[in-house]
Design an enzyme around this catalytic site. Structure first.
Site, PDB file in Angstrom:
ATOM      1  N   CYS A   2    -101.411  -9.947  40.714  1.00 53.79           N
ATOM      2  CA  CYS A   2    -100.794 -11.240  40.469  1.00 53.79           C
ATOM      3  C   CYS A   2    -101.045 -11.652  39.030  1.00 53.79           C
ATOM      4  O   CYS A   2    -102.061 -11.287  38.439  1.00 53.79           O
ATOM      5  CB  CYS A   2    -101.306 -12.357  41.384  1.00 53.79           C
ATOM      6  SG  CYS A   2    -101.142 -11.964  43.129  1.00 53.79           S
ATOM      7  N   ARG A  27     -97.938  -7.107  36.802  1.00 54.77           N
ATOM      8  CA  ARG A  27     -99.078  -7.357  37.678  1.00 54.77           C
ATOM      9  C   ARG A  27     -98.651  -7.632  39.116  1.00 54.77           C
ATOM     10  O   ARG A  27     -99.497  -7.816  40.002  1.00 54.77           O
ATOM     11  CB  ARG A  27     -99.887  -8.555  37.165  1.00 54.77           C
ATOM     12  CG  ARG A  27    -100.439  -8.357  35.781  1.00 54.77           C
ATOM     13  CD  ARG A  27    -101.205  -9.574  35.331  1.00 54.77           C
ATOM     14  NE  ARG A  27    -102.379  -9.787  36.155  1.00 54.77           N
ATOM     15  CZ  ARG A  27    -103.558  -9.236  35.930  1.00 54.77           C
ATOM     16  NH1 ARG A  27    -103.723  -8.446  34.907  1.00 54.77           N
ATOM     17  NH2 ARG A  27    -104.577  -9.477  36.722  1.00 54.77           N
ATOM     18  N   TRP A  77     -98.295 -10.153  43.779  1.00 52.29           N
ATOM     19  CA  TRP A  77     -98.361  -8.866  44.470  1.00 52.29           C
ATOM     20  C   TRP A  77     -99.011  -9.188  45.804  1.00 52.29           C
ATOM     21  O   TRP A  77    -100.175  -9.578  45.869  1.00 52.29           O
ATOM     22  CB  TRP A  77     -99.181  -7.855  43.686  1.00 52.29           C
ATOM     23  CG  TRP A  77     -99.133  -6.489  44.289  1.00 52.29           C
ATOM     24  CD1 TRP A  77     -98.134  -5.567  44.151  1.00 52.29           C
ATOM     25  CD2 TRP A  77    -100.116  -5.871  45.120  1.00 52.29           C
ATOM     26  NE1 TRP A  77     -98.440  -4.423  44.853  1.00 52.29           N
ATOM     27  CE2 TRP A  77     -99.645  -4.585  45.453  1.00 52.29           C
ATOM     28  CE3 TRP A  77    -101.355  -6.275  45.626  1.00 52.29           C
ATOM     29  CZ2 TRP A  77    -100.362  -3.700  46.263  1.00 52.29           C
ATOM     30  CZ3 TRP A  77    -102.066  -5.404  46.426  1.00 52.29           C
ATOM     31  CH2 TRP A  77    -101.569  -4.136  46.741  1.00 52.29           C
ATOM     32  N   ASN A 103    -104.976 -15.760  41.667  1.00 48.25           N
ATOM     33  CA  ASN A 103    -105.018 -14.297  41.649  1.00 48.25           C
ATOM     34  C   ASN A 103    -106.391 -13.903  42.186  1.00 48.25           C
ATOM     35  O   ASN A 103    -107.400 -14.361  41.655  1.00 48.25           O
ATOM     36  CB  ASN A 103    -104.844 -13.808  40.195  1.00 48.25           C
ATOM     37  CG  ASN A 103    -105.207 -12.345  40.017  1.00 48.25           C
ATOM     38  OD1 ASN A 103    -105.069 -11.550  40.943  1.00 48.25           O
ATOM     39  ND2 ASN A 103    -105.657 -11.982  38.836  1.00 48.25           N
ATOM     40  N   GLY A 104    -106.412 -13.079  43.239  1.00 46.92           N
ATOM     41  CA  GLY A 104    -107.696 -12.673  43.812  1.00 46.92           C
ATOM     42  C   GLY A 104    -107.637 -12.757  45.319  1.00 46.92           C
ATOM     43  O   GLY A 104    -106.548 -12.832  45.906  1.00 46.92           O
ATOM     44  N   GLU A 482    -101.189  14.817  38.839  1.00 44.35           N
ATOM     45  CA  GLU A 482    -100.587  13.714  38.084  1.00 44.35           C
ATOM     46  C   GLU A 482     -99.055  13.830  38.096  1.00 44.35           C
ATOM     47  O   GLU A 482     -98.348  12.820  38.222  1.00 44.35           O
ATOM     48  CB  GLU A 482    -101.144  13.699  36.650  1.00 44.35           C
ATOM     49  CG  GLU A 482    -100.497  12.725  35.685  1.00 44.35           C
ATOM     50  CD  GLU A 482    -100.599  11.257  36.085  1.00 44.35           C
ATOM     51  OE1 GLU A 482    -101.250  10.930  37.089  1.00 44.35           O
ATOM     52  OE2 GLU A 482     -99.972  10.431  35.397  1.00 44.35           O
ATOM     53  N   LYS A 486     -96.562  10.928  39.528  1.00 42.79           N
ATOM     54  CA  LYS A 486     -95.502  10.293  38.732  1.00 42.79           C
ATOM     55  C   LYS A 486     -94.195  10.311  39.507  1.00 42.79           C
ATOM     56  O   LYS A 486     -93.487   9.317  39.566  1.00 42.79           O
ATOM     57  CB  LYS A 486     -95.313  11.004  37.380  1.00 42.79           C
ATOM     58  CG  LYS A 486     -96.353  10.751  36.334  1.00 42.79           C
ATOM     59  CD  LYS A 486     -96.364   9.371  35.734  1.00 42.79           C
ATOM     60  CE  LYS A 486     -97.231   8.424  36.513  1.00 42.79           C
ATOM     61  NZ  LYS A 486     -98.621   8.336  36.279  1.00 42.79           N
ATOM     62  N   GLU A 489     -94.314   7.881  42.547  1.00 46.25           N
ATOM     63  CA  GLU A 489     -94.382   6.456  42.188  1.00 46.25           C
ATOM     64  C   GLU A 489     -93.033   5.872  41.818  1.00 46.25           C
ATOM     65  O   GLU A 489     -92.721   4.764  42.216  1.00 46.25           O
ATOM     66  CB  GLU A 489     -95.297   6.267  40.957  1.00 46.25           C
ATOM     67  CG  GLU A 489     -96.754   6.243  41.251  1.00 46.25           C
ATOM     68  CD  GLU A 489     -97.556   5.862  40.019  1.00 46.25           C
ATOM     69  OE1 GLU A 489     -97.445   6.568  38.999  1.00 46.25           O
ATOM     70  OE2 GLU A 489     -98.289   4.872  40.073  1.00 46.25           O
ATOM     71  N   HIS A 505    -103.056  28.863  52.306  1.00 49.37           N
ATOM     72  CA  HIS A 505    -103.926  28.393  53.385  1.00 49.37           C
ATOM     73  C   HIS A 505    -103.289  27.263  54.184  1.00 49.37           C
ATOM     74  O   HIS A 505    -103.982  26.580  54.939  1.00 49.37           O
ATOM     75  CB  HIS A 505    -105.270  27.939  52.806  1.00 49.37           C
ATOM     76  CG  HIS A 505    -106.018  29.047  52.128  1.00 49.37           C
ATOM     77  ND1 HIS A 505    -106.548  30.121  52.824  1.00 49.37           N
ATOM     78  CD2 HIS A 505    -106.294  29.278  50.827  1.00 49.37           C
ATOM     79  CE1 HIS A 505    -107.137  30.947  51.971  1.00 49.37           C
ATOM     80  NE2 HIS A 505    -106.984  30.471  50.748  1.00 49.37           N
ATOM     81  N   LYS A 605     -99.270  -2.975  38.200  1.00 45.20           N
ATOM     82  CA  LYS A 605     -99.937  -2.208  37.145  1.00 45.20           C
ATOM     83  C   LYS A 605    -101.460  -2.235  37.276  1.00 45.20           C
ATOM     84  O   LYS A 605    -102.100  -1.199  37.259  1.00 45.20           O
ATOM     85  CB  LYS A 605     -99.516  -2.768  35.789  1.00 45.20           C
ATOM     86  CG  LYS A 605    -100.119  -2.040  34.593  1.00 45.20           C
ATOM     87  CD  LYS A 605     -99.379  -0.766  34.315  1.00 45.20           C
ATOM     88  CE  LYS A 605     -99.922   0.000  33.135  1.00 45.20           C
ATOM     89  NZ  LYS A 605     -99.574   1.425  33.237  1.00 45.20           N
TER      90      LYS A 605
HETATM   91  O1  M6R Z   1    -105.920   0.595  35.026  1.00 45.97           O
HETATM   92  P1  M6R Z   1    -106.444   1.792  35.725  1.00 45.97           P
HETATM   93  O2  M6R Z   1    -106.353   3.039  34.917  1.00 45.97           O
HETATM   94  O3  M6R Z   1    -107.836   1.582  36.262  1.00 45.97           O
HETATM   95  O4  M6R Z   1    -105.512   1.963  36.983  1.00 45.97           O
HETATM   96  C1  M6R Z   1    -105.781   2.928  37.958  1.00 45.97           C
HETATM   97  C2  M6R Z   1    -104.585   3.138  38.847  1.00 45.97           C
HETATM   98  O5  M6R Z   1    -104.296   2.000  39.575  1.00 45.97           O
HETATM   99  C3  M6R Z   1    -103.346   3.565  38.048  1.00 45.97           C
HETATM  100  O6  M6R Z   1    -103.599   4.701  37.301  1.00 45.97           O
HETATM  101  C4  M6R Z   1    -102.163   3.834  38.992  1.00 45.97           C
HETATM  102  O7  M6R Z   1    -102.419   4.971  39.748  1.00 45.97           O
HETATM  103  C5  M6R Z   1    -100.876   3.944  38.178  1.00 45.97           C
HETATM  104  N1  M6R Z   1     -99.813   3.353  38.907  1.00 45.97           N
HETATM  105  C6  M6R Z   1    -100.541   5.346  37.834  1.00 45.97           C
HETATM  106  O8  M6R Z   1     -99.285   5.532  37.292  1.00 45.97           O
END
Ligand code: M6R
Length: 610
Positions: A2, A27, A77, A103-104, A482, A486, A489, A505, A605
């Protein structure tokens, strides 16, 4: 999660609230809302608008003439309660006197809600946040600051809060415990935001709030009851972020911009950190003796930062022959970890605000361990609460899918591995060769990105697939993880990554002519093994895309599609060019499928809740 904004000043609050929320949408973008206050006919009045969906939905319902001299806003969020108009912030208390954005997570909200209900309060939402304005109203007797202090004494949990009361015009009370909050100061206004990027362009003078701060913000100044004599001047910092860094600069999306920025951003990660004379790295945020003394390195992180950490640990082991392992922050925190005196702990986080990593870091620190932060955001909680560390200097990363932060984090790991290795037997000559390779990374990534048309064409060919495998061995396994993340996501295509030797396996059962496998194939000691794994897939009619080294015609001949990266001298340096291909591949797949690349569904994010 948020995002929160607030404004008190001599101009119309609305443009700042909306532009600020736009900057904070990363956020959370499940819903948004604002409340503005103004004096009309001698009476203070509130105007509240909130809407489920992206910020554009809210903007669509705002009257053109809306204005006010103060206001607060929120982008959500969802944690407690569905994505609906009613669950969007701001919330009024029952008497429509006090309004708040939060936020929290209020952990004892159920108890507080039940107690308030017994006193006749009716709730309109399913959220934990709605208890806040009601508690403040309960304690209100003409002094908002006082009422907020009393209300927060009853609250257990984490919060960044902005609260306003119709009876006290041009005033906002903010409070922080857990979530980030910053106040911007200018001659005629005060700006409140969860992230300094929302303030950039309005002022360069800011105060980062600390846990426990409660501040009254009015046109005439700030009141910090917890600062002796209200002497907050020494907490004012100058920010140097350029507004242009947070713009799209001609790109359609932030993600594409951030992928393409990597040649320059990578250079910033090693700039000033190379010690040619001693053939090592200068890491001034780490005490020098740890490079000799340390027996074990533990990284804690989440998501993309976890994959970068995993790669880092493999580099530490291979290059510096030091034992290194990586933990999910969310697991480390609860496993009652053993903390060794000579161990080094690295909290790796782009935002520096990931709640899981902050708590894991605290757990280690409470057990006597030293935690060094590897962060992008300079003012972040992890950066401030760690015992030292290094900034990755990637510049603002706005797209939800992390790209340049991954690459820059790897540069920090190369530098640390070099520094550890030079203390443990790496020769000066090898040190100099290693440095040369680090310095070539920007050029290599630039050349890799020039292959974008080919990558786009391959993405176009395969983006209709429902399942993908990403496969690599050794240093390429974290890159495969990774690459799969990507793709998942931003395109929502199911993708799984495996260490290529593991597919026989079990995962090989997934292979069929409609399930492509993306192989990462550097010209290292594992190349032959990976080629055998490719043949296992081909024998079962699985389409194979190989990301390999230019000139590897043998590999090119056995796969369906081949994307080349430039050759490097030392194969440990393929990670960043190869991840850049994966980033572009995911980007083009998502774009071909018409997805919202910068704001994928269900994500935010910075994950500032547990
Ligand atoms: O800000 P951070 O690097 O701690 O965030 C960690 C993850 O939340 C962040 O990398 C998330 O997986 C992203 N959406 C990756 O693209």
């Amino acid at each position: 999660m948020c995002g929160i904004v607030g404004y008190v000043g001599t101009e119309n609050a609305v443009p700042y609230l909306i532009n600020g929320l736009k900057k904070l949408e990363y956020r959370g973008y499940d819903s948004s809302g604002i409340i503005v206050g103004k004096i009309e006919g001698g009476e203070p009045k509130f105007y509240l608008y909130k809407k489920a969906g992206k910020l554009s939905q809210l903007v669509g319902v705002l009257p053109k003439e809306l204005s006010g001299s103060w206001g607060i806003g929120h982008t959500r969020w969802a944690t407690h309660g569905m994505v609906t108009d009613l669950n969007a912030h701001p919330f009024y208390g029952n008497r429509n006197k006090v309004a708040a954005v939060h936020n929290g997570i209020i952990e004892n909200f159920q108890q507080l809600r039940a107690d308030l209900q017994k006193e006749g309060v009716e709730f309109s939402s399913e959220t934990d946040s709605e208890v806040i304005p009601n508690l403040v109203e309960k304690h209100y007797s003409g002094n908002l600051l006082d009422a907020v202090q009393k209300a927060l004494n009853e609250v257990i949990g984490t919060y960044a809060l902005a609260i306003t009361c119709v009876d006290e015009p041009d005033k906002i009370v903010v409070a922080k415990r857990g979530g980030p909050l910053v106040i911007g100061l200018s001659d005629n206004a005060y700006y409140i935001a969860s992230d300094v990027n929302a303030i950039v362009g309005n002022t360069t003078r800011v105060i980062y709030l600390e846990d426990g701060d409660i501040v009254e913000v009015t046109k005439d100044g700030l009141k910090f009851p917890n600062v002796i004599n209200n002497d907050y001047a020494k907490r004012v910092e100058e920010i140097t972020i350029n507004a242009h860094e947070t713009e799209k600069c001609g790109y359609e999306t932030y993600m594409e911009k951030e992928i393409n920025e990597q040649p320059e951003s990578i250079e910033r990660a090693f700039a000033g950190r190379i010690d040619m004379e001693n053939a090592t790295a200068k890491m001034s945020g780490f005490e020098d003796d740890i490079f000799k003394r340390t027996k074990k390195i533990c990284c804690m992180s989440a998501g993309t930062s976890w994959y970068a950490s995993y790669e880092g640990c493999l580099l530490f082991e291979q290059i510096a022959r030091i034992f290194a392992y990586t933990e999910f922050s969310s697991e480390l925190r609860y496993k009652n970890p053993l903390v060794g005196e000579d161990d080094v702990y690295l909290a790796v986080s782009q935002s520096g605000e990931t709640a899981d990593t902050i708590y894991a870091m605290k757990e280690i620190q409470e057990k006597g361990g030293k935690v060094f932060g590897i962060c992008n955001v300079v003012s972040s909680t992890i950066a401030r609460q760690s015992n030292g560390g290094a900034f990755i200097h990637a510049g603002p990363e706005i797209a939800v899918a992390s790209t340049k932060a991954f690459s820059n984090t790897l540069i920090i790991f190369y530098l640390l591995a070099l520094k550890f290795a030079r203390q443990r037997g790496m020769s000066k000559e090898d040190g100099l060769k290693f440095i040369k390779q680090i310095m070539q990374q920007p050029r290599l990534v630039k050349e890799t990105l020039m292959n974008r048309e080919k990558i786009h064409a391959v993405a176009k060919k395969y983006c209709g697939a429902k399942d993908f495998l990403f496969l690599g061995r050794g240093l390429m396994y974290p890159i495969a993880l990774e690459g799969a993340l990507k793709l998942k996501e931003i395109s929502y295509i199911h993708a799984e990554a495996f260490a290529a030797g593991e597919i026989k396996h079990g995962p090989i059962a997934m292979v069929n002519e409609n399930a492509p496998s993306v192989f990462l194939v550097p010209d290292d000691y594992l190349r032959e093994k990976v080629i055998s794994n490719i043949k296992e897939i081909k024998a079962r009619k699985g389409p194979v895309i190989a990301i390999g080294v230019e000139g590897d015609t043998e590999l090119e001949a056995i796969v369906d599609d081949f994307i080349a990266v430039p050759k490097v001298e030392n194969p440990v340096f393929y990670a960043i060019p190869m991840v850049a291909v994966c980033q572009l591949f995911a980007f083009y797949c998502a774009r071909e499928l018409g997805k919202d690349v910068d704001q994928p569904r269900n994500l935010a994010k910075s994950v500032t809740v547990e």
